[in-house]
Design a protein around this motif. Structure first.
Motif, PDB file in Angstrom:
ATOM      1  N   UNK A 104       0.834  -1.202   0.000  1.00 30.85           N
ATOM      2  CA  UNK A 104       0.000   0.000   0.000  1.00 30.85           C
ATOM      3  C   UNK A 104       0.870   1.254   0.000  1.00 30.85           C
ATOM      4  N   UNK A 105       1.892   1.263   0.846  1.00 29.65           N
ATOM      5  CA  UNK A 105       2.773   2.426   0.905  1.00 29.65           C
ATOM      6  C   UNK A 105       3.468   2.648  -0.433  1.00 29.65           C
ATOM      7  N   UNK A 106       3.943   1.581  -1.068  1.00 29.38           N
ATOM      8  CA  UNK A 106       4.584   1.715  -2.384  1.00 29.38           C
ATOM      9  C   UNK A 106       3.625   2.308  -3.415  1.00 29.38           C
ATOM     10  N   UNK A 107       2.362   1.880  -3.382  1.00 27.02           N
ATOM     11  CA  UNK A 107       1.363   2.423  -4.314  1.00 27.02           C
ATOM     12  C   UNK A 107       1.119   3.904  -4.042  1.00 27.02           C
ATOM     13  N   UNK A 108       1.045   4.285  -2.776  1.00 27.43           N
ATOM     14  CA  UNK A 108       0.843   5.690  -2.427  1.00 27.43           C
ATOM     15  C   UNK A 108       2.059   6.531  -2.816  1.00 27.43           C
ATOM     16  N   UNK A 109       3.244   5.971  -2.672  1.00 27.48           N
ATOM     17  CA  UNK A 109       4.461   6.671  -3.088  1.00 27.48           C
ATOM     18  C   UNK A 109       4.461   6.863  -4.609  1.00 27.48           C
ATOM     19  N   UNK A 132      12.165   1.621   7.339  1.00 27.27           N
ATOM     20  CA  UNK A 132      12.520   0.629   6.312  1.00 27.27           C
ATOM     21  C   UNK A 132      12.174   1.123   4.904  1.00 27.27           C
ATOM     22  N   UNK A 133      11.262   2.057   4.812  1.00 23.34           N
ATOM     23  CA  UNK A 133      10.856   2.602   3.510  1.00 23.34           C
ATOM     24  C   UNK A 133      11.507   3.957   3.219  1.00 23.34           C
ATOM     25  N   UNK A 134      12.521   4.320   4.007  1.00 23.34           N
ATOM     26  CA  UNK A 134      13.294   5.516   3.711  1.00 23.34           C
ATOM     27  C   UNK A 134      12.888   6.786   4.444  1.00 23.34           C
ATOM     28  N   UNK A 135      11.858   6.728   5.277  1.00 24.18           N
ATOM     29  CA  UNK A 135      11.434   7.905   6.031  1.00 24.18           C
ATOM     30  C   UNK A 135      12.430   8.177   7.153  1.00 24.18           C
ATOM     31  N   UNK A 136      12.576   9.445   7.499  1.00 24.18           N
ATOM     32  CA  UNK A 136      13.455   9.842   8.593  1.00 24.18           C
ATOM     33  C   UNK A 136      12.682  10.730   9.560  1.00 24.18           C
TER      34      UNK A 136
END
Length: 182
Positions: A104-109, A132-136
């Motif tokens: 879902x996160x990849x689709x939103x990105x 893990x998805x690059x957020x800081x």
């Protein structure tokens, strides 16, 4: 204008056959059911049904096949020219740990990139997942003073959370403000 991206389907694996697609109005009851336990435990903000209907075009949902129960949902809310928020990312307890949230996160990105958004914000307790998805993690303001002056006029609580306004702190204690540059 580019054509509307269709549903994204995965193959074999822990989420084999998972379809991530745009939400439809008839998904709202299921989205609310997915969010309800998270809202009751104060992990996600509780919202009225009308709020979900008004924002249906922002949502993606995950299911194994058309008509099957929803396994997850998430929304992309544009806040400014180059900034959007990942909102209401929820996965059913039965699907936790199977990659549904990641898909879902990849689709939103991908939606954010298509819109020209360069930065994604989230307010979360799930720091490890978003890391893990690059957020800081961010501290202080992540926008220029003139943009801040415009955003502070918004009535949207998510914008207030992004700006770290004092009035939202009692509702967001323990959450972490995170940002990803695409």
């Amino acid at each position: 204008m580019a054509p509307e991206p269709g549903p994204r389907t995965t193959g074999a694996g822990p989420t084999g056959g998972l379809v991530v697609r745009r939400a439809r109005t008839n998904d709202i009851r299921a989205i609310r059911d997915l969010v309800r336990p998270h809202a009751e435990s104060r992990v996600l903000v509780s919202k009225d049904a009308v709020t979900y209907y008004e924002a249906v075009q922002q949502f993606r949902v995950a299911e194994v096949g058309d008509g099957s129960p929803l396994l997850g949902c998430g929304a992309l809310h544009v806040m400014w020219e180059d900034l959007a928020e990942i909102r209401t990312l929820a996965v059913s307890p039965a699907a936790k740990g199977r990659g549904v949230g990641s898909q879902l996160l990849e689709a939103l990105m991908a939606d954010a990139r298509e819109l020209g958004v360069q930065r994604l914000f989230c307010l979360t307790f799930e720091v490890d997942f978003f890391t893990r998805h690059g957020f800081e993690t961010i501290e202080g303001q992540a926008v220029e003073p003139e943009v801040y002056a415009e955003l502070v006029r918004s009535y949207d609580e998510g914008v207030a959370e992004f700006l770290d306004l004092e009035r939202v702190k009692p509702n967001t204690l323990g959450n972490t403000r995170m940002l990803l540059t695409l």
